[in-house]
Motif scaffolding. Structure first.
Motif, PDB file in Angstrom:
ATOM      1  N   SER A  28       0.845  -1.193   0.000  1.00  0.00           N
ATOM      2  CA  SER A  28       0.000   0.000   0.000  1.00  0.00           C
ATOM      3  C   SER A  28       0.879   1.241   0.000  1.00  0.00           C
ATOM      4  O   SER A  28       2.108   1.167   0.141  1.00  0.00           O
ATOM      5  N   GLY A  29       0.244   2.388  -0.137  1.00  0.00           N
ATOM      6  CA  GLY A  29       1.002   3.632  -0.130  1.00  0.00           C
ATOM      7  C   GLY A  29       0.195   4.791  -0.687  1.00  0.00           C
ATOM      8  O   GLY A  29      -1.026   4.697  -0.876  1.00  0.00           O
ATOM      9  N   LYS A  30       0.900   5.883  -0.991  1.00  0.00           N
ATOM     10  CA  LYS A  30       0.246   7.081  -1.525  1.00  0.00           C
ATOM     11  C   LYS A  30       1.114   7.680  -2.631  1.00  0.00           C
ATOM     12  O   LYS A  30       2.344   7.711  -2.531  1.00  0.00           O
ATOM     13  N   VAL A  31       0.433   8.196  -3.678  1.00  0.00           N
ATOM     14  CA  VAL A  31       1.123   8.808  -4.818  1.00  0.00           C
ATOM     15  C   VAL A  31       0.789  10.297  -4.833  1.00  0.00           C
ATOM     16  O   VAL A  31      -0.390  10.675  -4.823  1.00  0.00           O
ATOM     17  N   ILE A  94       4.854  -0.571   2.724  1.00  0.00           N
ATOM     18  CA  ILE A  94       4.246   0.744   2.470  1.00  0.00           C
ATOM     19  C   ILE A  94       5.206   1.524   1.577  1.00  0.00           C
ATOM     20  O   ILE A  94       6.331   1.841   1.975  1.00  0.00           O
ATOM     21  N   ILE A  95       4.771   1.803   0.349  1.00  0.00           N
ATOM     22  CA  ILE A  95       5.612   2.464  -0.655  1.00  0.00           C
ATOM     23  C   ILE A  95       4.905   3.738  -1.126  1.00  0.00           C
ATOM     24  O   ILE A  95       3.784   3.682  -1.649  1.00  0.00           O
ATOM     25  N   ASN A  96       5.542   4.874  -0.969  1.00  0.00           N
ATOM     26  CA  ASN A  96       5.017   6.149  -1.465  1.00  0.00           C
ATOM     27  C   ASN A  96       5.818   6.607  -2.677  1.00  0.00           C
ATOM     28  O   ASN A  96       6.983   6.220  -2.853  1.00  0.00           O
ATOM     29  N   ALA A  97       5.190   7.432  -3.498  1.00  0.00           N
ATOM     30  CA  ALA A  97       5.877   7.917  -4.704  1.00  0.00           C
ATOM     31  C   ALA A  97       5.472   9.359  -4.992  1.00  0.00           C
ATOM     32  O   ALA A  97       4.326   9.751  -4.780  1.00  0.00           O
ATOM     33  N   ASP A  98       6.432  10.132  -5.482  1.00  0.00           N
ATOM     34  CA  ASP A  98       6.188  11.499  -5.967  1.00  0.00           C
ATOM     35  C   ASP A  98       6.420  11.514  -7.475  1.00  0.00           C
ATOM     36  O   ASP A  98       7.498  11.123  -7.949  1.00  0.00           O
TER      37      ASP A  98
END
Length: 739
Positions: A28-31, A94-98
Motif C-alpha cells: 500500500s502507499g500514496k502517490v 508501504i511504498i510512497n511515490a512522488d
C-alpha cells in the motif's frame, strides 16, 4: 461414505486457501504530485497481474503472493512513469511515490498572444482555413479581406494593405513558407484597392500575428501574415472557373507516392461587361483587365526532405476619368499599366536532431501611371511616372528540439531592394538601393504543460540607414485551468522608412514597442479570446514640401495605440451553423508624415464589429453564408502648406459609420451522385446587399475649398460563377467545412 469423503475434500480446500491467503503480502502507499494526492494512477508489479489504482486521495492497496526482488511501476498519461525496486518478504510494504508532470507537445500550453493560427490543429485553435476564407461572404476568396473580419484589422476600402491596431498598411509584412513576399497586392492607384496576388488555395494554413510576433520575422512595425503552402496535392486534378468577370483553368499532377508533383494555371479577367451592367462609382474609360499565370513543382527525397517552388507572372491595365476639383480643369485622367513576376523557393530537411529550413524569393514589379487633364474636350498630358523594382530575399534557419516542447532555433536573412522611378517632367530619375542583413535566435522553453516561454533576439543592418538595431522579444503562456489559458508578450520592432522617403536627409529605423495580454478559452466547437494591447511608436517619419514635392525631413514623429479585442467562434451551439463575432476598441494618436500635431489616424476606426455565419443544408445541396461589418466613422483631415513648406491642418471632420451586409450562396449540383465525374460549385455572391452609401474619405482641391468623396468602385457588387474540378471529389470536405 460419500459424506465423509466430501467433508475431507472441503477441509483440504479450505486448508489450501488459508495457506495462500496467509502467504499473500499487502502493498500500500500514496502517490503525490506537489504534495497532493493523484487520482487514477496505475500501480502494478512489473511482469505480473498484481496491482491497483489510486483513489481520490492518491492512496492504493493490493495483495500479492510474489516473493523476492520486484519492480513497482507507477504510471499515468499526464505524469512521468516511475519505477521503484522492492523486496517482498513476509511483512506488509508501504511504498510512497512522488511523480513529475509528463511534458507533452499536445497538452503543453502554447503562446498565442497577438497570434491567430490556422496550421497546427493539435496546438492551436483553427480559425481561418482556405475553405473558411472562400466561404466568408464578402471576402471574395481573398485572404486579406477575410482577415478584416478578425479582431484588430481595420476595414479599409480605398487602398490595399492590412491596417492593424492603429498601424498603416505598410507596417504589415507578408511571408510565404518563411520568405518575404514583396508586392503582395496587385498594381493600383490611390482610391482603387488592389487584390491579393497569391491564390488562397495554395495554402494549407496561416498564422496572422497582430502584435508581439516571433524574432524569426522583422521589418514590420505592426503585424505579419505567415502563409504556409501545401506540401502535395491530394490527387491529380483539372480545375476550371467560369464567370462574367473571368475565365480560369489549371491542372495539378502528383505521383501515387506523393514524392513529386507539378501544376500550371492561368486566369484572364475583364470587368467590361460588369461595367456596362452595373452602376460603378468609378468612371472607367478602360475597364480593368488582367492576365495571370502561375506554375509550381514539389519534390520529396528519400530522407523526407521537401523542395517547393512557386512562380507567377501577371499584368493589369485600366484607365479612369474623374471630375476635376480645380476650376480651370474639366476632368483628371489616370491610366495604369502594371506587370509583376514572383518566384519562391523553399527547402525543408531534417538531419538527425536538426531541422534545416532554407528559402529564397524574388520579385520584379513595374508600375506605369499616366496622368492627364481634359479642358473643353481637349486632353493634355500632365505627367507620366514609371516605377520599377527588383526585390530579393534569402533566409536560412536551423532548429533543434531540446525535448518534446522545448526547442532552440537561429538563422540569418538577407534582403536586397533596387528601385528606380522616372518622372516625365523631370530630367533626372530617382534610384534607391538597400541591403538589409539580419541575424536572429529564439528558444521555446517548456517548463511544464502549464507554463512555457519564448525568448528571442533579432538584429538588423540596413545599408540605406547605415545602422544596426537590436530587438528583443519575450512571451509567456500559462494554463489557468483545463480550458483557460493566458499569454503575455513584449517586443521591440524596427522597420525602415518607406523607400519613397529616402532622399536628402539621413533617416533612422522607425520603432514600435508591443505589449500584449491575452486570455483564451478553447473547448470542443467553441473558442473565446480577449486581448488587450499597447503599442508605443517612436522615430516615425515627418515630412514637408520641398521643391513642390513631399519629402521626409526627420524621424521625430511618435504615437501610440491601445485597445481591447474580443473574438468568439461557435460551431456547436446552433445546429449545423458555424459563426464568429469580433469586436475591437482602439484608442490611438499619431504625429507623423504631414500631421502638424498628434491626431487620431485617418485610416482607423475607434469601434469595429464583425459577424460571420455559415450554414450548409445537405437536402438542398446548398451553403448559405452571411457577414456583417460595422466600423464607427473615421476622421478625415486636409493639410495645406505655408511659405516654408510646413504643413498645417486646414480642414477636419468625421465620416459616417461604415456598414456592410454581405451574402453568398454555394450550390453543389453533383452532391450525392456517385456516378458524377466532376465536383462542381455554383456561386452567387452579393457584397453590401443593402446598398449602403459608404465613404472612405475625401479628396480636396489644391486650395482646400472643394472636396469629393472617395467611394468604393461599386456600392453593391454581384458575382456569379462556376468552379469545376475533374479528377477529385471535394464534396465531403465541402460539407464538413460548412461550404
Amino acid at each position: 461414505m460419500s459424506t465423509f469423503i466430501l467433508s475431507k475434500i472441503l477441509a483440504i480446500v479450505l486448508l489450501i486457501m488459508g495457506f495462500f491467503m496467509n502467504a499473500q503480502i499487502s502493498i500500500s502507499g500514496k502517490v503525490n504530485f506537489k504534495n497532493k494526492g493523484i487520482k487514477d494512477v496505475s500501480v502494478t508489479l512489473k511482469n505480473t497481474y498484481d496491482g491497483s489504482t489510486t483513489d481520490e486521495n492518491g492512496t492504493f492497496s493490493f495483495h500479492t503472493s510474489e516473493k523476492g526482488h520486484h519492480i513497482l511501476v507507477f504510471s499515468h498519461p499526464k505524469f512521468v512513469e516511475v519505477e521503484k525496486s522492492v523486496i517482498i518478504e513476509n511483512l506488509p510494504l508501504i511504498i510512497n511515490a512522488d511523480l513529475k508532470e509528463q511534458i507533452s507537445d499536445i497538452d503543453a500550453v502554447v503562446i498565442s498572444a497577438g497570434s491567430i493560427e490556422a496550421s497546427d490543429r493539435k496546438r492551436a485553435t483553427v480559425l481561418l482555413t482556405p475553405i473558411d476564407i472562400y466561404t466568408t461572404a464578402g471576402a471574395n476568396g481573398q485572404v486579406t479581406t477575410a482577415l478584416e473580419t478578425l479582431p484588430g484589422v481595420q476595414k479599409i476600402g480605398e487602398t490595399e494593405g492590412l491596417f492593424v491596431r492603429g498601424g498603416t498598411g505598410a507596417e504589415t509584412k507578408f511571408f510565404m513558407d518563411g520568405n518575404l513576399v514583396n508586392n503582395f497586392f496587385g498594381n493600383s492607384v490611390p482610391g482603387i484597392k488592389a487584390m491579393d496576388r497569391l491564390n488562397t488555395s495554395l495554402f494549407k494554413g496561416n498564422v496572422f500575428s497582430s502584435g508581439g510576433y516571433s524574432a524569426i520575422y522583422g521589418q514590420a512595425l505592426s503585424s505579419v501574415l505567415i502563409l504556409e503552402s501545401i506540401d502535395f496535392p491530394e490527387t491529380n486534378a483539372v480545375d476550371i472557373g467560369i464567370s462574367p468577370i473571368f475565365l480560369s483553368g489549371g491542372f495539378q499532377n502528383v505521383d501515387q507516392a506523393k514524392t513529386k508533383s507539378f501544376g500550371v494555371s492561368a486566369a484572364y479577367s475583364h470587368l467590361g461587361l460588369m461595367n456596362k451592367i452595373m452602376k460603378f462609382n468609378n468612371n472607367f474609360t478602360k475597364a480593368p483587365e488582367s492576365f495571370g499565370t502561375n506554375f509550381n513543382f514539389r519534390l520529396k527525397n528519400k530522407n523526407g526532405g521537401i523542395f517547393k517552388y512557386y512562380g507567377s507572372f501577371d499584368t493589369n491595365t485600366f484607365a479612369l476619368q474623374e471630375e476635376s476639383l480645380e476650376p480651370e480643369t474639366d476632368s483628371d485622367n489616370t491610366a495604369l499599366k502594371g506587370k509583376n513576376t514572383f518566384h519562391n523557393f523553399s527547402y525543408r530537411q531534417k538531419f538527425g536532431k536538426y531541422l534545416v529550413n532554407l528559402g529564397s524569393s524574388y520579385s520584379y514589379n513595374q508600375n506605369i501611371i499616366d496622368l492627364s487633364t481634359t479642358v473643353q474636350n481637349s486632353e493634355s498630358n500632365l505627367n507620366s511616372i514609371n516605377s520599377t523594382g527588383n526585390y530579393f530575399n534569402a533566409k536560412g534557419t536551423l532548429e533543434r528540439k531540446i525535448n518534446k516542447i522545448s526547442a532552440i532555433r537561429g538563422g540569418v536573412e538577407f534582403n536586397q531592394t533596387r528601385e528606380n522611378t522616372s518622372v516625365a517632367i523631370s530630367p533626372i530619375s530617382y534610384p534607391f538601393q538597400d541591403q538589409i542583413t539580419s541575424v536572429f535566435a529564439e528558444t521555446d522553453l517548456g517548463f511544464s504543460n502549464h507554463f512555457s516561454a519564448k525568448v528571442g533576439l533579432r538584429s538588423e543592418y540596413s545599408s540605406a540607414v547605415d545602422q544596426w538595431n537590436l530587438a528583443p522579444r519575450l512571451a509567456f503562456a500559462y494554463r489557468i485551468s483545463k480550458n483557460w489559458t493566458s499569454s503575455l508578450a513584449y517586443g521591440i520592432f524596427y522597420q525602415n522608412p518607406e523607400n519613397k522617403y529616402f532622399g536628402t536627409y539621413d533617416l533612422n529605423f522607425q520603432k514600435a514597442e508591443h505589449y500584449v495580454l491575452q486570455v483564451q478559452k478553447a473547448e470542443e466547437g467553441r473558442s473565446l479570446r480577449v486581448e488587450a494591447f499597447f503599442k508605443n511608436y517612436t522615430n516615425l517619419i515627418k515630412t514637408k514640401v520641398e521643391n513642390y514635392l513631399p519629402a521626409a525631413i526627420n524621424n521625430n514623429g511618435d504615437g501610440f495605440a491601445k485597445g481591447i479585442e474580443l473574438f468568439w467562434r461557435d460551431k456547436k451551439s446552433l445546429k449545423n451553423i458555424d459563426y464568429w463575432i469580433t469586436y475591437s476598441f482602439l484608442d490611438s494618436k499619431r504625429n507623423f508624415q504631414n500631421y502638424d500635431r498628434s491626431l487620431f489616424p485617418n485610416f482607423a476606426a475607434k469601434h469595429t464589429l464583425s459577424v460571420v455565419a455559415k450554414k450548409f443544408v445537405t437536402d438542398w445541396k446548398t451553403g448559405f453564408n452571411f457577414s456583417y461589418t460595422y466600423a464607427s466613422g473615421r476622421p478625415y483631415y486636409h493639410f495645406l502648406t505655408n511659405d516654408s513648406g510646413d504643413y498645417y491642418l486646414n480642414t477636419q471632420g468625421k465620416l459616417k459609420d461604415f456598414n456592410s451586409l454581405n451574402f453568398s450562396l454555394n450550390y453543389l449540383p453533383n452532391l450525392g451522385k456517385k456516378e458524377a465525374k466532376a465536383f462542381t460549385i455554383l456561386v452567387l455572391s452579393v457584397n453590401n446587399i443593402l446598398g449602403q452609401k459608404n465613404i472612405y474619405g475625401y479628396n480636396f482641391s489644391n486650395d482646400g475649398m472643394r472636396r469629393k468623396p472617395i467611394l468604393p468602385s461599386a456600392n453593391t457588387f454581384v458575382f456569379i460563377g462556376a468552379f469545376i474540378s475533374f479528377g477529385i471529389d471535394r464534396t465531403q470536405e465541402a460539407i464538413d467545412k460548412n461550404l
